[in-house]
Design a protein around this motif. Structure first.
Motif, PDB file in Angstrom:
ATOM      1  N   ARG A  63      -8.669 -10.939 -47.008  1.00 33.50           N
ATOM      2  CA  ARG A  63      -9.055 -11.849 -45.924  1.00 33.50           C
ATOM      3  C   ARG A  63     -10.526 -11.714 -45.571  1.00 33.50           C
ATOM      4  NH1 ARG A  63      -4.542 -11.862 -41.250  1.00 33.50           N
ATOM      5  NH2 ARG A  63      -6.044 -13.328 -40.384  1.00 33.50           N
ATOM      6  N   SER A  64     -11.082 -10.512 -45.736  1.00 32.33           N
ATOM      7  CA  SER A  64     -12.498 -10.319 -45.404  1.00 32.33           C
ATOM      8  C   SER A  64     -13.410 -11.104 -46.333  1.00 32.33           C
ATOM      9  CB  SER A  64     -12.861  -8.833 -45.495  1.00 32.33           C
ATOM     10  OG  SER A  64     -12.777  -8.378 -46.844  1.00 32.33           O
ATOM     11  N   ASN A  65     -12.899 -11.513 -47.471  1.00 31.32           N
ATOM     12  CA  ASN A  65     -13.719 -12.207 -48.454  1.00 31.32           C
ATOM     13  C   ASN A  65     -13.207 -13.604 -48.767  1.00 31.32           C
ATOM     14  OD1 ASN A  65     -16.171 -11.208 -49.481  1.00 31.32           O
ATOM     15  ND2 ASN A  65     -15.407 -11.352 -51.566  1.00 31.32           N
ATOM     16  N   SER A  66     -12.477 -14.169 -47.824  1.00 29.66           N
ATOM     17  CA  SER A  66     -12.000 -15.547 -47.972  1.00 29.66           C
ATOM     18  C   SER A  66     -11.899 -16.162 -46.588  1.00 29.66           C
ATOM     19  CB  SER A  66     -10.631 -15.577 -48.666  1.00 29.66           C
ATOM     20  OG  SER A  66      -9.618 -15.131 -47.790  1.00 29.66           O
ATOM     21  N   ASN A  67     -11.431 -17.411 -46.532  1.00 28.30           N
ATOM     22  CA  ASN A  67     -11.248 -18.044 -45.225  1.00 28.30           C
ATOM     23  C   ASN A  67      -9.782 -18.087 -44.832  1.00 28.30           C
ATOM     24  OD1 ASN A  67     -10.496 -19.997 -47.146  1.00 28.30           O
ATOM     25  ND2 ASN A  67     -10.995 -21.694 -45.766  1.00 28.30           N
ATOM     26  N   ALA A  68      -8.949 -17.313 -45.519  1.00 27.78           N
ATOM     27  CA  ALA A  68      -7.515 -17.316 -45.233  1.00 27.78           C
ATOM     28  C   ALA A  68      -7.241 -16.649 -43.887  1.00 27.78           C
ATOM     29  CB  ALA A  68      -6.757 -16.599 -46.332  1.00 27.78           C
ATOM     30  N   THR A  69      -6.361 -17.244 -43.131  1.00 24.21           N
ATOM     31  CA  THR A  69      -5.922 -16.646 -41.866  1.00 24.21           C
ATOM     32  C   THR A  69      -4.418 -16.433 -41.865  1.00 24.21           C
ATOM     33  OG1 THR A  69      -5.745 -18.854 -40.879  1.00 24.21           O
ATOM     34  CG2 THR A  69      -7.816 -17.665 -40.541  1.00 24.21           C
ATOM     35  N   ASP A  70      -3.773 -16.824 -42.965  1.00 21.25           N
ATOM     36  CA  ASP A  70      -2.333 -16.621 -43.082  1.00 21.25           C
ATOM     37  C   ASP A  70      -2.094 -15.498 -44.092  1.00 21.25           C
ATOM     38  OD1 ASP A  70      -3.274 -18.023 -45.216  1.00 21.25           O
ATOM     39  OD2 ASP A  70      -1.849 -19.675 -45.097  1.00 21.25           O
ATOM     40  N   LEU A  71      -0.937 -15.461 -44.683  1.00 20.02           N
ATOM     41  CA  LEU A  71      -0.595 -14.383 -45.600  1.00 20.02           C
ATOM     42  C   LEU A  71      -1.403 -14.452 -46.886  1.00 20.02           C
ATOM     43  CD1 LEU A  71       3.276 -14.664 -45.283  1.00 20.02           C
ATOM     44  CD2 LEU A  71       1.828 -12.985 -44.161  1.00 20.02           C
ATOM     45  N   THR A  72      -1.655 -13.275 -47.473  1.00 20.26           N
ATOM     46  CA  THR A  72      -2.154 -13.270 -48.841  1.00 20.26           C
ATOM     47  C   THR A  72      -0.943 -13.194 -49.768  1.00 20.26           C
ATOM     48  OG1 THR A  72      -2.376 -10.864 -48.826  1.00 20.26           O
ATOM     49  CG2 THR A  72      -4.336 -12.158 -48.280  1.00 20.26           C
ATOM     50  N   TYR A  73      -1.117 -13.679 -50.976  1.00 21.79           N
ATOM     51  CA  TYR A  73       0.003 -13.840 -51.886  1.00 21.79           C
ATOM     52  C   TYR A  73      -0.179 -12.990 -53.126  1.00 21.79           C
ATOM     53  CZ  TYR A  73      -0.185 -17.928 -48.866  1.00 21.79           C
ATOM     54  OH  TYR A  73      -0.285 -18.742 -47.775  1.00 21.79           O
ATOM     55  N   MET A  74       0.917 -12.677 -53.773  1.00 19.02           N
ATOM     56  CA  MET A  74       0.931 -11.955 -55.038  1.00 19.02           C
ATOM     57  C   MET A  74       0.114 -10.662 -54.957  1.00 19.02           C
ATOM     58  SD  MET A  74       0.626 -13.512 -58.904  1.00 19.02           S
ATOM     59  CE  MET A  74      -1.059 -13.066 -59.330  1.00 19.02           C
ATOM     60  N   ASN A  75       0.532  -9.755 -54.065  1.00 20.24           N
ATOM     61  CA  ASN A  75      -0.108  -8.441 -53.978  1.00 20.24           C
ATOM     62  C   ASN A  75       0.394  -7.562 -55.119  1.00 20.24           C
ATOM     63  OD1 ASN A  75       0.523  -8.497 -50.415  1.00 20.24           O
ATOM     64  ND2 ASN A  75      -1.247  -9.303 -51.498  1.00 20.24           N
ATOM     65  N   PRO A  76      -0.480  -7.102 -56.016  1.00 17.40           N
ATOM     66  CA  PRO A  76      -0.037  -6.276 -57.148  1.00 17.40           C
ATOM     67  C   PRO A  76       0.647  -4.998 -56.664  1.00 17.40           C
ATOM     68  CG  PRO A  76      -2.318  -6.979 -57.418  1.00 17.40           C
ATOM     69  CD  PRO A  76      -1.929  -7.327 -56.023  1.00 17.40           C
ATOM     70  N   SER A  77       1.670  -4.594 -57.395  1.00 16.60           N
ATOM     71  CA  SER A  77       2.413  -3.388 -57.025  1.00 16.60           C
ATOM     72  C   SER A  77       1.800  -2.152 -57.675  1.00 16.60           C
ATOM     73  CB  SER A  77       3.873  -3.518 -57.464  1.00 16.60           C
ATOM     74  OG  SER A  77       3.955  -3.538 -58.884  1.00 16.60           O
ATOM     75  N   GLN A  78       2.124  -0.985 -57.121  1.00 15.66           N
ATOM     76  CA  GLN A  78       1.713   0.268 -57.756  1.00 15.66           C
ATOM     77  C   GLN A  78       2.393   0.414 -59.117  1.00 15.66           C
ATOM     78  OE1 GLN A  78      -0.602   2.301 -57.032  1.00 15.66           O
ATOM     79  NE2 GLN A  78      -0.154   3.974 -58.457  1.00 15.66           N
ATOM     80  N   ASN A  79       3.596  -0.134 -59.247  1.00 13.05           N
ATOM     81  CA  ASN A  79       4.289  -0.128 -60.553  1.00 13.05           C
ATOM     82  C   ASN A  79       3.407  -0.754 -61.617  1.00 13.05           C
ATOM     83  OD1 ASN A  79       5.965  -0.654 -58.121  1.00 13.05           O
ATOM     84  ND2 ASN A  79       7.687  -0.198 -59.466  1.00 13.05           N
ATOM     85  N   LEU A  80       2.824  -1.910 -61.291  1.00 13.20           N
ATOM     86  CA  LEU A  80       1.930  -2.585 -62.224  1.00 13.20           C
ATOM     87  C   LEU A  80       0.667  -1.773 -62.464  1.00 13.20           C
ATOM     88  CD1 LEU A  80       0.896  -5.167 -63.793  1.00 13.20           C
ATOM     89  CD2 LEU A  80      -0.144  -5.825 -61.608  1.00 13.20           C
ATOM     90  N   VAL A  81       0.049  -1.284 -61.397  1.00 12.25           N
ATOM     91  CA  VAL A  81      -1.215  -0.562 -61.512  1.00 12.25           C
ATOM     92  C   VAL A  81      -1.075   0.633 -62.451  1.00 12.25           C
ATOM     93  CG1 VAL A  81      -2.831   0.910 -60.221  1.00 12.25           C
ATOM     94  CG2 VAL A  81      -2.184  -1.352 -59.331  1.00 12.25           C
ATOM     95  N   GLU A  82       0.077   1.306 -62.410  1.00 13.91           N
ATOM     96  CA  GLU A  82       0.278   2.466 -63.280  1.00 13.91           C
ATOM     97  C   GLU A  82       0.425   2.075 -64.747  1.00 13.91           C
ATOM     98  OE1 GLU A  82       3.510   4.732 -61.674  1.00 13.91           O
ATOM     99  OE2 GLU A  82       2.369   5.347 -59.901  1.00 13.91           O
ATOM    100  N   ALA A  83       0.677   0.795 -65.019  1.00 14.39           N
ATOM    101  CA  ALA A  83       0.769   0.345 -66.408  1.00 14.39           C
ATOM    102  C   ALA A  83      -0.608   0.231 -67.052  1.00 14.39           C
ATOM    103  CB  ALA A  83       1.483  -1.008 -66.472  1.00 14.39           C
ATOM    104  N   PHE A  84      -1.647   0.031 -66.246  1.00 14.79           N
ATOM    105  CA  PHE A  84      -3.000  -0.026 -66.794  1.00 14.79           C
ATOM    106  C   PHE A  84      -3.420   1.376 -67.228  1.00 14.79           C
ATOM    107  CE2 PHE A  84      -2.951  -3.891 -64.300  1.00 14.79           C
ATOM    108  CZ  PHE A  84      -3.713  -4.776 -65.056  1.00 14.79           C
ATOM    109  N   GLY A  85      -3.809   1.493 -68.497  1.00 15.84           N
ATOM    110  CA  GLY A  85      -4.215   2.782 -69.016  1.00 15.84           C
ATOM    111  C   GLY A  85      -5.640   3.125 -68.663  1.00 15.84           C
ATOM    112  N   MET A  86      -6.235   3.975 -69.475  1.00 17.63           N
ATOM    113  CA  MET A  86      -7.596   4.429 -69.261  1.00 17.63           C
ATOM    114  C   MET A  86      -8.551   3.691 -70.201  1.00 17.63           C
ATOM    115  SD  MET A  86      -6.968   6.546 -66.857  1.00 17.63           S
ATOM    116  CE  MET A  86      -8.512   7.453 -66.642  1.00 17.63           C
TER     117      MET A  86
END
Length: 605
Positions: free
Chosen positions: A340-363
């Motif tokens: 929200r700090s970097n957009s004009n949205a005042t409602d919900l943000t959508y499609m928040n990535p999960s930690q499950n997904l983040v752990e799939a990204f390797g090094m």
């Protein structure tokens, strides 16, 4: 005999009408009742009829899915009109909560979030049939009619393929154009019959469609021969996968032919899939977008450098407009997904990535975070990750161009020692997971001055390369599969390493490479609507889609601490995959009753 009436969208400008791919565009529709004879006697309305059939081809990729699924449904659910298909998987949490009913395994055959798909997709099949039946009478040149009929044939196959992915074997209507309940028996064809039919329809359409190289620029986004071949490859790869090849969700004799291609494992299906993928890879029409001047920059450019590129095989065009637009049909990813700090949205943000997904990204060195020698540090978890991570996920202390200037802004997603949100931290109307989505967004132009000119990839060359690697590995050609997989890793910016294997161990086994390939799908195609289908065709959803959907909570440490933040993995909620039911979508009860119980319901519903 009464005249047939069509509700058809009329464009205000014939010029804009013929510019294809204004799907979800900026024109305000006017709906008028018209007879079929009147519609197809007018060339402009004939073109528009075909354009309308394209309208729903972006259902798996559009950020406001329910809007393009129809006013009465077609998206994740009535309370989730403006969120993406990805939120029906463990990859992301929705700003809304309607998906939780589905993800927790408590949906039923009367309240399933995808219940509207049956009617919507059959409407598209019927529209394609109507078009092919009536266009011969239209005042359009014979050559153009031939191409348009091939486009309609492609679209009919496309929507059947969507039906098959959701339901397994479905009713094949042939060229039927009736608006009412059919006079013939209303029952399902076998899964094999459906796959074979759709594959043959793609072949027929491809013969009369231009290639991507010969397609006129004004028609970018329309069907091509290459798109036919790519969707056929996806179809055959799915049919070769475990759920449909040797490991069906149910062995009940009445339902078995409806939910699998072969009840016994058939290796030849993988060869057919490999051949189909390779046929697309070998076309001169397509090439990966590669730019590693900064590792992984090509992956970013792929989605942000205008509508057309060498990798997209079939794309869903988005109307040109400001990123600040609140129009649900505009597909402005930045407003939906940015903090929200970097957009004009005042409602919900959508499609928040999960930690499950983040752990799939390797090094950056290509190793998984749990792998020996990866260099992963749980106290500093975002350091030296796969470059695609930085181009896909906004995490605590990530930087991006500020809202108003080209200066880089640091995104704060944490809580202070007292537990109070700082910046864009975890809280209602901000993020549920401690992350925001960057994938496909233009984060290098100030948000307030960003004008969006983009298309969204429905299918792209990377999927063909991944499919080819997967099929080769299943056929025992593991090292050949490694070569293909590393094309994707290299483009993504992963370091080649001294052995030039991009982190893949020498002598890797077939089973271990299968695991790696499946993880690579998750990383490469996050946000593009793949994971829901992939975990089902692999029959792994009972593991990946059951358990905690996780968040990462960052808390500011005291001054002088060796690390500025403490990171804790916590649960958003618990998901539960119910087998065999959730491998397929239930056929609506109303349709079962219409068929006088000739339609067999999917297992578990």
């Amino acid at each position: 005999m009464k005249s047939k009436i069509l509700a058809i969208t009329l464009a205000v400008s014939g010029t804009l009408l013929i510019v294809s791919c204004k799907k979800g565009g900026s024109l305000d529709p006017k709906v008028e009742p018209l007879t079929e004879a009147k519609v197809f006697a007018d060339s402009a309305m004939t073109f528009n009829f075909l354009n309308n059939i394209y309208y729903n081809t972006g259902l798996d990729i559009h950020p406001y899915r329910n809007t393009i699924g129809g006013a009465t449904g077609g998206g994740p659910g009535s309370s989730d009109w403006n969120d993406s298909f990805e939120t029906l998987s463990s990859n992301a949490a929705s700003g809304y909560s309607g998906q939780n009913v589905f993800l927790s395994g408590t949906a039923n055959s009367n309240s399933h979030p995808l219940l509207a798909m049956w009617a919507l997709l059959y409407k598209k099949v019927r529209a394609a049939n109507k078009f092919m039946a009536n266009v011969p009478q239209s005042p359009i040149s014979a050559a153009r009619k031939k191409t348009m009929i091939a486009e309609a044939r492609f679209l009919r196959a496309f929507y059947y393929q969507m039906l098959i992915r959701f339901y397994g074997g479905v009713q094949l209507m042939g060229d039927d154009v009736s608006d009412d309940f059919p006079t013939y028996d209303y029952k399902r064809n076998t899964y094999k019959e459906c796959v074979d039919y759709v594959a043959s329809e793609y072949d027929k359409a491809a013969a009369d469609l231009p290639s991507a190289l010969t397609l006129e620029a004004i028609n970018y986004g329309r069907a091509t021969s290459g798109a036919c071949k790519a969707f056929k490859a996806r179809l055959l790869l799915t049919a070769a996968s475990p759920l449909f090849n040797g490991s069906p969700a149910s062995t009940n004799a009445s339902v078995l032919p409806l939910i699998c291609y072969s009840a016994n494992y058939d290796a030849s299906l993988w060869q057919k899939a490999a051949d189909a993928c390779k046929a697309v890879i070998d076309l001169p029409d397509y090439a990966l977008v590669v730019d590693n001047t900064t590792p992984g920059n090509g992956f970013w450019k792929l989605f942000t450098s205008g509508r057309k590129n060498s990798e997209f095989i079939f794309a869903y065009n988005i109307a040109l407009g400001s990123a600040t637009s609140q129009s649900a049909t505009a597909g402005n990813l930045e407003r939906a997904w940015f903090p929200r700090s970097n957009s004009n949205a005042t409602d919900l943000t959508y499609m928040n990535p999960s930690q499950n997904l983040v752990e799939a990204f390797g090094m950056a060195n290509g190793k998984m975070i749990s792998e020996s020698g990866s260099g992963f540090n749980a106290l500093d978890p975002y350091k030296n990750r796969d470059p695609r991570f930085y181009n896909s996920i906004i995490y605590n202390q990530a930087t991006m161009t500020s809202k108003t200037t080209t200066a880089l802004a640091t995104i704060n997603i944490y809580s202070n020692a007292a537990g109070t949100r700082v910046g864009d931290g975890i809280e209602a109307y901000y993020t549920k997971t401690g992350y925001y989505t960057r994938k496909m967004c233009n984060d290098r132009i100030p948000y307030n001055s960003l004008t969006v000119d983009r298309s969204l990839p429905v299918i792209r060359l990377a999927e063909m390369i991944m499919g080819y690697a997967e099929a080769l590995n299943e056929l025992g050609q593991t090292e050949a599969a490694v070569v293909e997989l590393n094309k994707i890793r290299s483009r993504g910016g992963v370091a080649a390493g001294a052995d030039n294997r991009y982190g893949i161990p020498t002598g890797i086994s077939k089973d271990n490479l299968r695991t790696l390939i499946r993880n690579e799908y998750r990383v490469e195609f996050y946000g593009e609507g793949h994971w829901f289908y992939d975990t089902r065709r692999w029959k792994t959803a009972e593991q990946t889609e059951s358990g905690a959907l996780q968040l990462m909570r960052a808390t500011q440490n005291a001054a002088g601490s060796p690390y500025p933040f403490k990171y804790e993995v916590q649960n958003v909620f618990t998901t539960k995959f119910i087998a065999p039911a959730m491998y397929f979508v239930p056929i609506p009860l109303a349709e079962i009753l219409k068929s006088k119980n000739l339609l067999v319901q999917n297992p578990g519903w």
